[in-house]
Design an enzyme around this catalytic site. Structure first.
Site, PDB file in Angstrom:
ATOM      1  N   LYS A  79       0.852  -1.196   0.000  1.00 13.87           N
ATOM      2  CA  LYS A  79       0.000   0.000   0.000  1.00 13.87           C
ATOM      3  C   LYS A  79       0.890   1.248   0.000  1.00 13.87           C
ATOM      4  O   LYS A  79       1.866   1.319   0.760  1.00 13.87           O
ATOM      5  CB  LYS A  79      -0.899  -0.022   1.236  1.00 13.87           C
ATOM      6  CG  LYS A  79      -1.930   1.089   1.306  1.00 13.87           C
ATOM      7  CD  LYS A  79      -2.861   0.883   2.514  1.00 13.87           C
ATOM      8  CE  LYS A  79      -3.904   1.958   2.649  1.00 13.87           C
ATOM      9  NZ  LYS A  79      -4.805   1.748   3.796  1.00 13.87           N
ATOM     10  N   SER A 154      -9.805   1.805   2.798  1.00 17.94           N
ATOM     11  CA  SER A 154      -8.961   2.550   1.905  1.00 17.94           C
ATOM     12  C   SER A 154      -7.948   1.689   1.150  1.00 17.94           C
ATOM     13  O   SER A 154      -7.372   2.154   0.165  1.00 17.94           O
ATOM     14  CB  SER A 154      -8.182   3.620   2.691  1.00 17.94           C
ATOM     15  OG  SER A 154      -7.318   3.020   3.629  1.00 17.94           O
ATOM     16  N   SER A 178      -9.868  -0.420   7.035  1.00 18.84           N
ATOM     17  CA  SER A 178      -9.291  -0.347   5.688  1.00 18.84           C
ATOM     18  C   SER A 178      -8.601  -1.594   5.167  1.00 18.84           C
ATOM     19  O   SER A 178      -8.263  -1.645   3.982  1.00 18.84           O
ATOM     20  CB  SER A 178      -8.309   0.812   5.601  1.00 18.84           C
ATOM     21  OG  SER A 178      -9.013   1.999   5.435  1.00 18.84           O
TER      22      SER A 178
HETATM   23  N1  GLN Z   1     -13.341   4.178   6.245  1.00 20.82           N
HETATM   24  C1  GLN Z   1     -12.476   4.560   7.309  1.00 20.82           C
HETATM   25  C2  GLN Z   1     -12.150   6.026   7.213  1.00 20.82           C
HETATM   26  O1  GLN Z   1     -12.470   6.605   6.214  1.00 20.82           O
HETATM   27  C3  GLN Z   1     -11.297   3.664   7.254  1.00 20.82           C
HETATM   28  C4  GLN Z   1      -9.982   4.277   7.195  1.00 20.82           C
HETATM   29  C5  GLN Z   1      -8.852   3.330   7.409  1.00 20.82           C
HETATM   30  O2  GLN Z   1      -8.998   2.284   8.016  1.00 20.82           O
HETATM   31  N2  GLN Z   1      -7.697   3.761   6.973  1.00 20.82           N
HETATM   32  O3  GLN Z   1     -11.635   6.608   8.119  1.00 20.82           O
END
Ligand code: GLN
Length: 483
Positions: A79, A154, A178
């Site tokens: 990532k 994400s 995420s």
């Molecule tokens: N959907 C969550 C957010 O927007 C997840 C983010 C994450 O785990 N990096 O904060």
């Protein structure tokens, strides 16, 4: 023989160790797959074919010399929120478009040491803010099962890359779902380790109090393998705990093969199965529970009464920490510079204004507000107090059961653009995943079958297991019985 990029790590391991294939051959197969499919899927932001080939050749030499190791010669994608020395790290933001990190994240170093081969960097929501990868400044990642749908977020790039066999595994990060939610949307396995289990050194911080790095892989076994390599105390991250990973095979040594889970209690939290839950989602998770029952587990209902506060608490704490963590990207020490400004204030405004996308800006504004002198008590402090109640909910539940079973997401992957103009709808995506994040608990998403989606065919759905802190071994053992 199947295409080499389609192998699991376990399968590739045997063939590599027997000298039947080389790391360079698997690496070439992955690079070819990326070249063929990524025009459409857009899972990768950077592909480093030459350095990957060079790393594969080194791995092949090590193998030839008799060296062995679980990830030696195995190609992976990372990532793009983890620092990689000499390779662009963008966090899918314009503000870091040309940023080359001067050092590797600890997890990347560990994989390097283990001989894994880095193929490139995967797409994400900018700075990991999002649940669909649509917040990437470089365009969304598409779901390999249906290119009109999101891959989740994400870590959508990592999940889509694993699902479409561009790599044998991928690294991702999970702050509030995420790793798990994109794994659910793309039909792969994702482990969010306990907070403190894996080093965050070299991870661009989002919400420092919940950020964790973890693997996305094709099988539970493979994900556990990667976790074993990346986990452990790191002097460069003071929040890592000196907890050793217990051998994953030993946990139920005394149980019989037919009833490997006898004595294990699995909890279904009532608040995760409310009346408005899509019945197909419920059926899939109940089917998983029945599978575990057949393996000897006792299934019990438990209550986590503060569940409904998970989203509001998460969306106060996260922007608060984000506003502080993103302050460093000011165009001077870090990030895009807009030199034409006439004074410092304007320089910040221009650089940050041009560099950050709408969601990052929204979170900076929200977080600055919730941390401001007049509102700190009403928002941030209150949220931290309720967070403690959420943690206590889990502590109480784990006095009654060994593990919790829930859906990972309330539905399958939605259409690209369907929710992108509705930030609240997007925040609600995280309904089942924020609890474990706020509480620092390990959780895994494993494929639980396919479900019908709005205006479309069937898409994958994940089942989530949440375990007590640092009980990854138990969680993995149970997850292996699901898929
Ligand atoms: N959907 C969550 C957010 O927007 C997840 C983010 C994450 O785990 N990096 O904060």
């Amino acid at each position: 023989m199947m295409n080499l990029n389609e192998l699991t790590i376990k399968e590739a391991r045997v063939l590599l160790d027997e000298g039947k294939i080389t790391s360079l051959e698997i690496t070439e197969a992955c690079l070819k797959q990326i070249e063929t499919l990524d025009k459409d899927i857009h899972a990768c932001l950077t592909v480093c074919a030459d350095s990957a080939r060079a790393e594969a050749r080194v791995a092949d030499k090590r193998l030839k010399a008799g060296e062995r190791g679980m990830l030696l010669g195995i190609p992976y994608l990372c990532k793009d929120i983890l620092m990689t020395k000499g390779i662009r790290t963008t966090a899918a933001s314009k503000i870091l478009e040309n940023y080359i990190a001067p050092y590797d994240a600890t997890v990347v170093m560990k994989l390097k040491g283990a001989g894994a081969v880095l193929l490139g960097k995967t797409n994400l929501d900018e700075f990991a803010h999002g649940a669909s990868t649509e917040n990437s400044a470089y365009g969304p990642t598409k779901n390999p099962y249906d290119l009109t749908r999101v891959a989740g977020g994400s870590s959508g790039g990592s999940a889509a890359a694993v699902a479409s066999h561009m790599c044998l595994f991928a690294l991702a990060s999970d702050t509030g779902g995420s790793i798990r939610q994109p794994a659910s949307f793309c039909g792969v396995v994702g482990i969010k380790p306990s907070y403190g289990k894996v080093s965050r050194f070299g991870l661009l911080s989002m919400t420092s109090s919940t950020d964790v790095v973890g693997p996305i892989a094709k099988t539970v076994f493979d994900a556990a393998l990667v976790l074993n390599v990346i986990a452990g105390k790191d002097e460069l991250d003071a929040t890592t705990a000196p907890v050793e990973m217990t051998k994953i095979e030993n946990k139920f040594a005394n149980n019989t093969d037919a009833q490997p889970l006898s004595g294990v209690k699995v909890g279904l939290p009532t608040e995760y199965f409310l009346e408005n839950l899509n019945p197909e989602v419920k059926d899939k998770i109940i089917a998983v529970a029945n599978k575990l029952k057949l393996a000897g587990a006792e299934i019990k209902s438990v209550s986590l009464p503060y569940t409904k506060y998970g989203i509001p608490v998460y969306y106060i704490i996260t922007p608060s920490e984000v506003s502080s963590n993103l302050a460093r990207f000011d165009g001077i020490g870090w990030g895009l510079k807009k030199e034409e400004a006439v004074n410092l204030q304007e320089f910040y405004k221009k650089s940050r204004g041009a560099g950050f996308g709408p969601e990052a800006k929204r979170r900076i504004m929200l977080g600055t507000y919730t941390l401001s002198a007049g509102y700190y008590d009403a928002y941030y402090k209150k949220a931290q107090t309720v967070r403690t109640l959420i943690i206590e909910d889990f502590n109480k539940a784990f006095k009654k059961v060994d593990i919790l079973l829930t859906p990972t997401s309330p539905h399958g992957a939605f259409k690209i653009g369907e929710q992108s103009n509705d930030p609240l709808a997007m925040y609600l995506e995280d309904i089942f995943v924020t609890g474990a994040s706020l509480s620092g608990l390990p959780a895994i998403s494993v494929p639980a079958g396919m479900i019908k989606v709005k205006d479309g065919n069937e898409m994958p759905l994940g089942a989530q297991l949440i375990a007590p802190r640092f009980q990854e071994d138990l969680m993995i053992q149970i997850a292996k019985l699901i898929v």
